[in-house]
Design an enzyme around this catalytic site. Structure first.
Site, short mmCIF file in Angstrom:
data_model
loop_
_atom_site.label_atom_id
_atom_site.label_comp_id
_atom_site.label_asym_id
_atom_site.label_seq_id
_atom_site.Cartn_x
_atom_site.Cartn_y
_atom_site.Cartn_z
N LYS A 1 -28.19 -7.70 -17.00
CA LYS A 1 -28.82 -7.55 -16.36
C LYS A 1 -29.47 -6.38 -15.41
O LYS A 1 -28.22 -5.50 -14.83
CB LYS A 1 -28.61 -8.78 -15.26
CG LYS A 1 -29.90 -9.74 -14.61
CD LYS A 1 -29.42 -10.22 -13.27
CE LYS A 1 -29.97 -11.44 -13.25
NZ LYS A 1 -29.92 -12.07 -11.80
O1 G3P Z 1 -31.78 -15.26 -10.28
C1 G3P Z 1 -32.31 -14.76 -8.78
C2 G3P Z 1 -31.82 -15.50 -7.79
O2 G3P Z 1 -30.45 -15.15 -7.80
C3 G3P Z 1 -32.68 -14.98 -6.38
O3 G3P Z 1 -32.82 -16.78 -6.40
O4 G3P Z 1 -32.89 -17.72 -3.85
O5 G3P Z 1 -31.66 -15.55 -4.03
O6 G3P Z 1 -34.50 -15.28 -3.55
P1 G3P Z 1 -32.72 -16.34 -3.68
#
Ligand code: G3P
Length: 217
Positions: A83
């Site tokens: 990533k």
């Molecule tokens: O894959 C990206 C994800 O982990 C971000 O999620 O909920 O932290 O915006 P969030």
């Protein structure tokens, strides 16, 4: 649509994997931090039992170090995807890595332009963050529609991973919009297969069946 799990929690991944519904896993530095385990150890453990791509993120931000780190991470297992954050150095790294056959997931995508650039740079996957766009009062799902249209318009091969999914509706709408993959937090995943009317229906069928058995004894 492929389902990836957006977690580094091995127990959660094992449970969903046993259902046959885990097509891959995505992690990020925050998810690794949450588990409090050694980065390489947790990623290689996940990669050993999940039959699909496992994203592990670089933690440096300059081109040279990112590429060095990515080359090292890619050696951890055959199904590792590296990533890379969506920056100028990140785009350059994605381009270099794609040329040597290292799969990349370009992350932190918030606009069509960013997604298009990552796809042109050779990213295997691009990750638009739906929930964080909604948090800004904008429309995360719209970005999925637009990116799908743009990739199709130009025959670009990157797959869209709908990320930062927070709700059932996000998942459903991302599927309707044509995202190739949804990466779903473990806790949300478990909510996706339940519905109050299913629970209620099971209870009433059970009650009626018990009553039928009583009557026909
Ligand atoms: O894959 C990206 C994800 O982990 C971000 O999620 O909920 O932290 O915006 P969030």
């Amino acid at each position: 649509m492929k389902f990836f799990l957006d977690t580094a929690n091995v127990d959660q991944i094992k449970r969903i994997n046993d259902l046959g519904l885990c097509d891959g896993v995505t992690t990020n530095p925050s998810l690794i931090n949450k588990e409090g385990r050694d980065f390489k150890e947790v990623v290689t453990e996940i990669a050993s039992f999940v039959d699909g791509p496992i994203s592990a993120e670089v933690t440096s931000y300059d081109y040279e170090t990112m590429v060095k780190e990515a080359r090292e991470i890619a050696k951890w297992a055959d199904n590792i995807v590296v990533k890379i954050p969506m920056t100028e150095d990140g785009l350059k790294a994605v381009n270099t890595l794609s040329k040597v056959g290292i799969k990349t997931n370009c992350t932190l995508i918030f606009s069509v332009a960013q997604g298009l650039m990552a796809a042109k740079a050779g990213a295997t996957y691009i990750s638009p963050f739906i929930g964080r766009i909604d948090d800004m009062g904008e429309d995360g799902i719209r970005l999925i529609y637009d990116l799908k249209t743009v990739l199709d318009n130009y025959g670009l091969e990157s797959e869209i991973i709908a990320a930062s999914i927070r709700t059932n509706k996000h998942l459903e709408e991302a599927a309707i919009a044509g995202a190739h993959i949804a990466t779903i937090p473990g806790t949300l995943f478990e909510k996706l297969w339940t519905h109050p009317l299913t629970t209620q229906g099971i209870e009433s069928f059970k009650k009626d069946w018990d009553s039928f058995i009583e009557k026909t004894k």
